[in-house]
Design a protein around this motif. Structure first.
Motif, PDB file in Angstrom:
ATOM      1  N   LEU A   1      10.300  64.718 -50.242  1.00  0.00           N
ATOM      2  CA  LEU A   1       9.076  65.158 -50.276  1.00  0.00           C
ATOM      3  C   LEU A   1       8.409  64.704 -50.648  1.00  0.00           C
ATOM      4  O   LEU A   1       7.179  63.499 -50.480  1.00  0.00           O
ATOM      5  CB  LEU A   1       8.313  65.977 -50.420  1.00  0.00           C
TER       6      LEU A   1
ATOM      7  N   PHE B   1       6.193  61.151 -49.642  1.00  0.00           N
ATOM      8  CA  PHE B   1       5.148  61.489 -49.459  1.00  0.00           C
ATOM      9  C   PHE B   1       3.924  61.235 -50.369  1.00  0.00           C
ATOM     10  O   PHE B   1       2.680  61.529 -50.834  1.00  0.00           O
ATOM     11  CB  PHE B   1       4.358  62.692 -48.953  1.00  0.00           C
TER      12      PHE B   1
ATOM     13  N   SER C   1       6.961  75.173 -48.604  1.00  0.00           N
ATOM     14  CA  SER C   1       4.779  75.027 -47.706  1.00  0.00           C
ATOM     15  C   SER C   1       4.494  76.423 -48.394  1.00  0.00           C
ATOM     16  O   SER C   1       3.324  76.300 -48.772  1.00  0.00           O
ATOM     17  CB  SER C   1       5.809  75.888 -45.966  1.00  0.00           C
TER      18      SER C   1
ATOM     19  N   PHE D   1       2.892  74.612 -51.103  1.00  0.00           N
ATOM     20  CA  PHE D   1       1.932  73.283 -51.077  1.00  0.00           C
ATOM     21  C   PHE D   1       0.480  74.318 -49.965  1.00  0.00           C
ATOM     22  O   PHE D   1      -0.514  73.667 -50.914  1.00  0.00           O
ATOM     23  CB  PHE D   1       2.408  72.995 -49.142  1.00  0.00           C
TER      24      PHE D   1
ATOM     25  N   VAL E   1      -3.163  67.004 -45.794  1.00  0.00           N
ATOM     26  CA  VAL E   1      -1.975  66.604 -45.470  1.00  0.00           C
ATOM     27  C   VAL E   1      -1.209  67.853 -45.983  1.00  0.00           C
ATOM     28  O   VAL E   1      -0.040  68.058 -45.794  1.00  0.00           O
ATOM     29  CB  VAL E   1      -1.972  65.089 -46.617  1.00  0.00           C
ATOM     30  N   LEU E   2      -1.922  68.604 -47.365  1.00  0.00           N
ATOM     31  CA  LEU E   2      -1.272  69.554 -48.031  1.00  0.00           C
ATOM     32  C   LEU E   2      -1.028  70.573 -46.728  1.00  0.00           C
ATOM     33  O   LEU E   2      -0.474  71.266 -46.399  1.00  0.00           O
ATOM     34  CB  LEU E   2      -2.254  70.563 -49.303  1.00  0.00           C
TER      35      LEU E   2
ATOM     36  N   GLN F   1      -0.864  70.381 -42.973  1.00  0.00           N
ATOM     37  CA  GLN F   1      -0.151  70.190 -41.636  1.00  0.00           C
ATOM     38  C   GLN F   1       1.173  69.256 -42.823  1.00  0.00           C
ATOM     39  O   GLN F   1       2.551  70.679 -42.226  1.00  0.00           O
ATOM     40  CB  GLN F   1      -0.110  68.677 -42.173  1.00  0.00           C
ATOM     41  N   LEU F   2       1.751  69.742 -44.376  1.00  0.00           N
ATOM     42  CA  LEU F   2       2.890  69.747 -45.074  1.00  0.00           C
ATOM     43  C   LEU F   2       3.173  71.292 -44.964  1.00  0.00           C
ATOM     44  O   LEU F   2       4.343  71.430 -44.640  1.00  0.00           O
ATOM     45  CB  LEU F   2       2.667  68.884 -45.811  1.00  0.00           C
ATOM     46  N   SER F   3       2.659  72.268 -45.078  1.00  0.00           N
ATOM     47  CA  SER F   3       3.186  73.126 -45.023  1.00  0.00           C
ATOM     48  C   SER F   3       3.298  74.328 -44.142  1.00  0.00           C
ATOM     49  O   SER F   3       4.259  74.997 -43.776  1.00  0.00           O
ATOM     50  CB  SER F   3       1.442  73.883 -46.485  1.00  0.00           C
TER      51      SER F   3
ATOM     52  N   VAL G   1       4.709  71.618 -41.339  1.00  0.00           N
ATOM     53  CA  VAL G   1       5.493  71.689 -40.588  1.00  0.00           C
ATOM     54  C   VAL G   1       6.620  71.971 -41.478  1.00  0.00           C
ATOM     55  O   VAL G   1       7.771  72.511 -40.808  1.00  0.00           O
ATOM     56  CB  VAL G   1       5.860  70.049 -40.850  1.00  0.00           C
ATOM     57  N   LEU G   2       6.303  72.611 -42.475  1.00  0.00           N
ATOM     58  CA  LEU G   2       7.658  72.866 -43.365  1.00  0.00           C
ATOM     59  C   LEU G   2       8.236  74.642 -42.778  1.00  0.00           C
ATOM     60  O   LEU G   2       9.638  75.021 -42.586  1.00  0.00           O
ATOM     61  CB  LEU G   2       7.489  73.278 -44.872  1.00  0.00           C
TER      62      LEU G   2
END
Length: 277
Positions: A87, A91, A149, A152, A180-181, A183-185, A187-188
């Motif tokens: 990651l 990122f 997640s 994040f 971004v934080l 969204q990544l949380s 997605v995970l």
């Protein structure tokens, strides 16, 4: 001789892991890029040593080293290191690596006190199959996704407070944007839920075929399905009801608490997952 080499690798990994975290901590406090680069390369070497230890144990035991408490926690720590490096590579969120590997170092250190059978004494070799290995692997990867997640979400909360207090600094920029934080949380978690679902399906099939004492009322089985339900509800709240911001942090923190209960507490009372006794 092989076990002595494995112990040496594990001890060296712990030391390098600690030095890496110290480097990331210095970078976190002082925005020290040299310390960051040193910490990154140390962590990369930690990953190499972890992989060596994993494969050496596989050779010694003659089976995938995933089935004892020691092996399970070690694989969990390896997953966290792997995810954090990947990651960060894609990122460029430096502080993710720091926070994630504080957790990973704690697991590696805690693992020194976990039972470390060299053979699957708690599990008859006749019960080990590809189905079981895939089940355990997918479960730990999903736990790794849920852990990241949660991290994040904590970074989101820290970033939110810094912005609210108008504390503009390089640290603020390097935490990553709130969007971004968040969204990544998401997605995970979106990755972890299907992995956990597939893991449970495979585990049930394997247990139904191989284990006479299998019961759906086992504490570990019930708690694993509770984890799945809680995270599925998180995804529903996010997609259908637009859950975001501090509400997302609250829901994700509560869900991760359920993961910890499932992983550490429920395993104590299970009669089915007996290799974790």
């Amino acid at each position: 001789m092989q076990m002595q080499n494995a112990n040496w690798i594990y001890d060296t990994t712990i030391i390098l892991y600690a030095l890496s975290i110290i480097g990331y901590f210095i970078d976190f406090l002082q925005n020290n890029r040299k310390a960051n680069r040193m910490a990154f390369w140390l962590l990369s070497f930690v990953w190499i040593l972890q992989s060596m230890f994993f494969f050496q144990r596989m050779i010694v035991t003659g089976r995938p080293p995933l089935l004892t408490p020691f092996e399970g926690l070690f694989f969990y720590a390896w997953v966290l290191v792997t995810f954090s490096l990947l990651l960060n590579w894609f990122f460029k969120i430096d502080f993710l690596v720091f926070f994630t590997n504080v957790v990973g170092f704690f697991i590696m250190s805690f693992n020194l006190f976990a039972p470390g059978e060299d053979t699957a004494s708690s599990v008859s070799m006749s019960l080990i199959s590809e189905l079981l290995v895939i089940h355990v692997t997918m479960a730990f990867v999903s736990y790794g996704a849920f852990t990241l997640s949660f991290i994040f979400s904590m970074m989101y909360l820290l970033q939110y407070r810094l912005l609210k207090q108008k504390k503009w600094s390089k640290r603020l920029q390097r935490l990553g944007s709130l969007s971004v934080l968040e969204q990544l949380s998401f997605v995970l978690n979106m990755t972890g839920v299907p992995l956990l679902l597939l893991s449970l399906i495979l585990g049930i099939i394997w247990a139904y075929i191989k284990v006479q004492a299998f019961s759906f009322l086992d504490v570990k089985v019930i708690s694993s399905f509770i984890v799945l339900i809680v995270y599925s509800n998180f995804l529903y709240q996010k997609v259908a009801k637009g859950l975001q911001g501090k509400q997302m942090v609250f829901w994700n923190s509560a869900a991760f608490l359920v993961v910890l209960i499932n992983f550490f507490l429920a395993s104590t009372f299970t009669t089915f997952h007996f290799w974790y006794d």
